[in-house]
Design an enzyme around this catalytic site. Structure first.
Site, short mmCIF file in Angstrom:
data_model
loop_
_atom_site.label_atom_id
_atom_site.label_comp_id
_atom_site.label_asym_id
_atom_site.label_seq_id
_atom_site.Cartn_x
_atom_site.Cartn_y
_atom_site.Cartn_z
CD GLU A 60 56.05 67.26 53.55
OE1 GLU A 60 57.16 67.31 54.12
OE2 GLU A 60 55.89 67.39 52.31
CG HIS A 129 61.86 75.98 58.49
ND1 HIS A 129 62.20 76.60 57.32
CD2 HIS A 129 62.00 74.65 58.27
CE1 HIS A 129 62.55 75.69 56.41
NE2 HIS A 129 62.43 74.50 56.97
#
Length: 325
Positions: A60, A129
């Site tokens: 990322e 998450h």
């Protein structure tokens, strides 16, 4: 008028902008032939090919940093994180680079980067998450932060974000990807920083955004059955924030409840409460109330997640409280 899902509206927005401007490119994990984890890029690889729709490795920081560099040198990248929770890994590229470059170079360089990411809970996906990090990035000068609540808004706001010459964080709630709504076929955009009154009312103002708009509207309908008229203001962007819309609604209803999914301290809801205190205090008949998550990581167990996160019932209770019911 035709209907599209939230995911389809996003895909259509990106397709239209890619046809309009060859500098628009898409980068992310599994966004190519797979069409992304939530189907938001489905069909784009087939139309625009591997040079403009590029699958990235699981890095990322790497591909977000590449997006920042590409934006500074002429492209308009739309970078997708497969989960917004990993934005922490890419945050240096966003906070310390993208947000500052235009200022540091006296406006000579612009960074027309859009970073898209799914957010939110209510899926029992546990602490790593289920985050909502909009408050962190709304704090940073140089970044714009967008959280649409409907397919119609998602398309119009994403098109505006792609055309903006500043870095835009575009958070998409996972509970909304399959929601359907009317979306015009003709060209349209929605300006960043302009709130929308999703429900007119005269008794209490609910200011909110993203998936909490859905929950707030449901709560407002329930309260309507009790004779209470609730106004629901959808911020749509939390930076820039539409202060005028907030103050105008408070002047009408004289009561304010702020609803957000994330933690209360140093948050968007804190900022809204400050706006109310600084610019509309004389119009408030009751203290501002906030409906937020509890200050703990999001639990995995559904019963605990339900306890920690906002709910329709919690919103109803807050409105009744400020209304004196």
């Amino acid at each position: 008028m035709r209907t599209l899902t939230f995911a389809q509206a996003l895909s259509e927005a990106m397709a239209e902008e890619m046809r309009r401007d060859p500098a628009v490119v898409l980068w992310g994990i599994d966004i190519g032939p797979y069409g992304s984890a939530f189907a938001a890029t489905r069909g784009l690889f087939e139309e625009f090919g591997p040079e403009r729709v590029i699958d990235m490795p699981v890095s990322e920081a790497g591909y977000t940093g590449a997006g920042v560099g590409a934006a500074a040198t002429g492209l308009r990248p739309v970078v997708e994180l497969q989960s917004s929770d990993w934005i922490t890994i890419a945050s240096d590229m966003l906070i310390n680079q993208a947000a500052k470059m235009r200022y540091m170079f006296g406006g000579v360089i612009s960074v027309p980067l859009v970073l898209r990411a799914p957010v939110g809970g209510y899926l029992s996906e546990a602490a790593q998450h289920s985050n909502m990090f909009e408050s962190i990035f709304a704090f940073v000068p140089g970044l714009k932060v967008v959280l649409p609540s409907t397919p119609h808004d998602a398309k119009g706001l994403l098109k505006s974000a792609i055309r903006d010459n500043n870095p835009v964080i575009f958070f998409e709630h996972k509970q909304l990807y399959e929601v359907e709504d009317h979306v015009p076929e003709e060209e349209y955009t929605i300006p960043l920083g302009k709130a929308d009154v999703k429900r007119e009312g005269s008794d209490v103002t609910l200011v909110t955004y993203s998936y909490m708009v859905t929950m707030s509207l449901a709560a407002a309908e329930k309260l309507a059955g009790e004779g209470m008229d609730v106004e629901v203001v959808d911020l749509r962007t939390v930076d820039p924030i539409d202060e005028e819309a907030i103050v105008t609604s408070i002047k009408k209803t004289h009561r304010l409840v702020v609803v957000q999914e994330t933690w209360p301290r140093c948050s968007v809801s804190s900022e809204i409460a400050a706006i109310a205190a600084e610019k509309a205090l004389d119009y408030l008949d009751e203290p501002v109330l906030r409906v937020t998550a509890h200050e703990v990581p999001n639990p995995f167990a559904p019963v605990l997640e339900e306890y920690v996160l906002p709910s329709e019932e919690k919103i109803v209770a807050a409105v009744r409280q400020v209304a004196g019911g």
